[in-house]
Design an enzyme around this catalytic site. Structure first.
Site, mmCIF file in Angstrom:
data_model
loop_
_atom_site.group_PDB
_atom_site.id
_atom_site.type_symbol
_atom_site.label_atom_id
_atom_site.label_comp_id
_atom_site.label_asym_id
_atom_site.label_seq_id
_atom_site.Cartn_x
_atom_site.Cartn_y
_atom_site.Cartn_z
ATOM 1 C CG ASP A 116 -3.139 -0.605 -2.291
ATOM 2 O OD1 ASP A 116 -2.989 0.519 -1.790
ATOM 3 O OD2 ASP A 116 -3.853 -1.475 -1.774
ATOM 4 C CB SER A 156 -0.968 -0.036 1.183
ATOM 5 O OG SER A 156 -1.816 1.094 1.152
ATOM 6 C CG ASP A 207 -3.160 3.992 -1.262
ATOM 7 O OD1 ASP A 207 -3.909 3.869 -2.238
ATOM 8 O OD2 ASP A 207 -3.133 3.174 -0.323
ATOM 9 C CG ASP A 235 -6.575 0.777 -0.766
ATOM 10 O OD1 ASP A 235 -5.708 1.673 -0.808
ATOM 11 O OD2 ASP A 235 -6.575 -0.114 0.112
#
Ligand code: MG
Length: 454
Positions: free
Chosen positions: A241, A96, A239, A243
Site C-alpha cells: 500500500d 499492506s 510495500d 506507505d
C-alpha cells in the site's frame, strides 16, 4: 474491552474466510455510525479490492454517510486527501504487506493520521453491540467517484523536496512497486522529478505475480540484480500500500530500514540545525548515534506508527519513523509515506553523494532476534518478574522491557497477538549481541518458570 476487532494495522484476514463480505458490511456500518458525514475510501491492488470496498461502502451508506471513492491509491495519498478535505475520516482497503489472499480495513482519522486506539475502541463497541445507525430510506448515503487525488499527491510531494537539485543530478533508479498501490503514483513522481526510472512490478496486479509485497531481502532479489545490471544510482521498493519504502544502494546492497531511517534523520537534523526525532524503542542505536552527533535528540515510544505520529505532534518533532521503512515527515503529513521518503532520499543523494557512501557512514550494529513461547495469561506477571531480575540495571519500560548492558541493549517484549515473547538484542559485534540474547533468554525462562510455579 476484551474483544478486539482492530489489530495493530486495522481489521485483517483471508478473503471470504475471516474477511467476509458480511464482516466488511458490519464494519462499514460501525465506521459510518461513528464518523457520519462524508468519508473517503480507497483501495490497494488486491483481487478483492472492489468486493471489500463495496461491502464497506454499503455499510457506510446504510448509516447515512456520503462515500467519496478515490479509487486505487497508496494509503498516504488517501491520508493526504483526508487531511485537506471536509471529510470526517477515511477508510483504506488494504492488507499492506500480507500475502495476496488477505485483505483488510483500516481507518483514518479526520486529520489524516492513523485512527488512535481510543477511537477504534468506540467503533468496536458499536460493532459488538450492533448499535448501528439505521437510516430511513430518505437519509441513506450516496457514493461518488473523486478523480485526480493521485496527481495532487504527486505534486504536493514534489513541492516538499529540492526538485531542482534532484533534476540536476540526473539520477537513474530502479523502482519496484510490488504490483501494489505505488504503481498509481511513484513512477509518475519519478518522471516529474526528472529521474530516469526503470520500473519493476509497476503494473497493478492483485495476485502479486512479481513477489510478495513485504520488502524483505528475499523478495527484492530482482531489484538488487537490476540495480547491478543497469548501473543505477539506487533501487527503491514499496510495500503493497506504499506507505513504506526500502532502498538498495548503488553497489547493489539491500539497505535495512534502520540505515535509511538514520540517513534521513541525520540529514533532516543537520538541515534544521537540531530538533527532536521520534522512533519506537525497538530502533537500532545507529539512529540515536547520528542524530546526537548532528545536534538533535531522540524520543522513544511504544512500537507502532500511530504512536510515533502522535508523539511527534505532541513534542513538535522534526522527523520520525520506524525501521521497517515507515518514515514520517511532519511538514508533509503525520503518517508514513513511501513517495515522500523516496523523494527525500533522492534529494539527499543528489546533494550528498552516493547511497553506498552515505550508508557506510552510519554506525553498524549486530542484532540477535529470538522468540519464546509462554503459557497464555502470564504475560504481565512475567514482565514483573523480569523487572525484579534486572533490578539495579538501566531499564526502560516504554514497551515491554528494554535493558541496557555494557555491550548493548535488549528489548524483551510480549506479542500483542500470540502467546510469545520476542527478544531483540543489539550490540557492536555478533558475539556480544548473542551473549545479551542468551542472558535475556535465560532470565525469561526463569521468570516464566517462577510464574508457572505460582
Ligand atoms: Mg504498508
Amino acid at each position: 474491552m476484551s474483544k478486539r476487532l482492530f489489530g495493530t494495522n486495522g481489521v485483517r484476514g483471508v478473503v471470504n474466510e475471516e474477511m467476509s463480505v458480511q464482516l466488511a458490511l458490519d464494519v462499514g456500518k460501525a465506521i459510518g455510525t461513528f464518523m457520519g458525514g462524508k468519508v473517503a475510501i480507497a483501495t490497494d491492488t488486491r483481487t478483492s479490492a472492489h468486493m471489500i470496498k463495496n461491502a464497506v461502502s454499503a455499510g457506510l451508506m446504510a448509516s447515512g454517510v456520503e462515500v467519496l471513492d478515490l479509487g486505487m491509491l497508496p494509503t498516504p495519498a488517501l491520508q493526504y486527501y483526508v487531511k485537506g478535505s471536509a471529510v470526517k475520516g477515511g477508510v483504506m482497503i488494504t492488507a499492506s504487506h500480507n500475502p495476496p489472499e488477505f485483505n483488510g480495513i483500516k481507518c483514518v482519522d479526520y486529520d489524516g493520521t492513523e485512527m488512535p486506539r481510543n477511537k477504534e475502541e468506540m467503533i468496536e463497541a458499536i460493532y459488538f453491540n450492533q448499535s448501528f445507525a439505521h437510516k430511513s430510506w430518505r437519509m441513506v448515503g450516496s457514493m461518488r467517484p473523486i478523480t485526480g487525488v493521485g496527481q495532487t499527491y504527486i505534486t504536493v510531494v514534489k513541492r516538499q523536496v529540492d526538485y531542482t537539485a534532484i533534476e540536476d543530478a540526473k539520477l537513474k533508479v530502479v523502482l519496484d512497486c510490488a504490483n501494489g498501490a505505488g504503481s498509481a503514483t511513484s513512477p509518475q513522481l519519478l518522471e516529474s522529478l526528472g529521474v530516469k526510472a526503470i520500473t519493476l512490478n509497476a503494473n497493478p496486479q492483485g495476485t502479486f505475480p512479481g513477489h510478495e509485497s513485504e520488502p524483505t531481502p528475499e523478495n527484492l532479489r530482482d531489484l538488487v540484480e537490476m540495480v547491478k545490471v543497469t548501473g543505477a544510482d539506487l533501487g527503491i521498493a514499496h510495500d503493497g500500500d506504499a506507505d513504506r519504502c526500502i532502498f538498495v544502494d548503488d553497489k547493489g546492497n539491500y539497505l535495512y530500514g534502520d540505515r535509511s531511517l538514520a540517513i534521513v534523520a541525520r540529514y533532516v537534523v543537520a538541515e534544521k540545525g537540531g530538533g527532536t526525532v521520534v522512533t519506537p524503542v525497538s530502533t537500532s542505536s545507529c539512529l540515536e548515534d547520528v542524530v546526537r552527533s548532528a545536534g538533535g535528540d531522540v524520543i522513544y515510544t511504544k512500537v507502532g506508527s500511530p504512536v510515533v505520529a502522535r508523539k511527534m505532534i505532541e513534542v513538535k518533532a522534526i522527523f520520525g519513523g520506524e525501521e521497517n521503512g515507515g518514515l514520517i515527515f511532519p511538514e508533509h503529513q503525520y503518517c508514513r509515506d513511501a513517495a515522500m521518503t523516496m523523494a527525500k532520499v533522492l534529494e539527499i543523494i543528489a546533494k550528498d553523494g552516493p547511497l553506498s557512501r552515505l550508508a557506510a557512514s552510519i554506525p553498524g550494529y549486530a542484532l540477535d532476534k529470538r522468540k519464546m513461547h509462554t503459557p497464555p495469561g502470564v504475560k504481565d506477571q512475567v514482565v514483573e518478574e523480569l523487572l525484579m531480575r534486572f533490578d539495579g540495571m538501566r531499564v526502560d519500560t516504554t514497551d515491554g522491557i528494554k535493558v541496557y548492558f555494557d555491550e548493548g541493549w535488549a528489548l524483551i517484549r510480549p506479542s500483542g497477538t500470540e502467546p510469545i515473547f520476542r527478544i531483540y538484542s543489539e550490540a557492536r559485534s555478533d558475539q556480544a549481541a548473542k551473549r545479551i540474547g542468551d542472558e535475556c533468554e535465560k532470565a525469561l525462562k526463569e521468570a516464566v518458570k517462577e510464574c508457572e510455579g505460582d
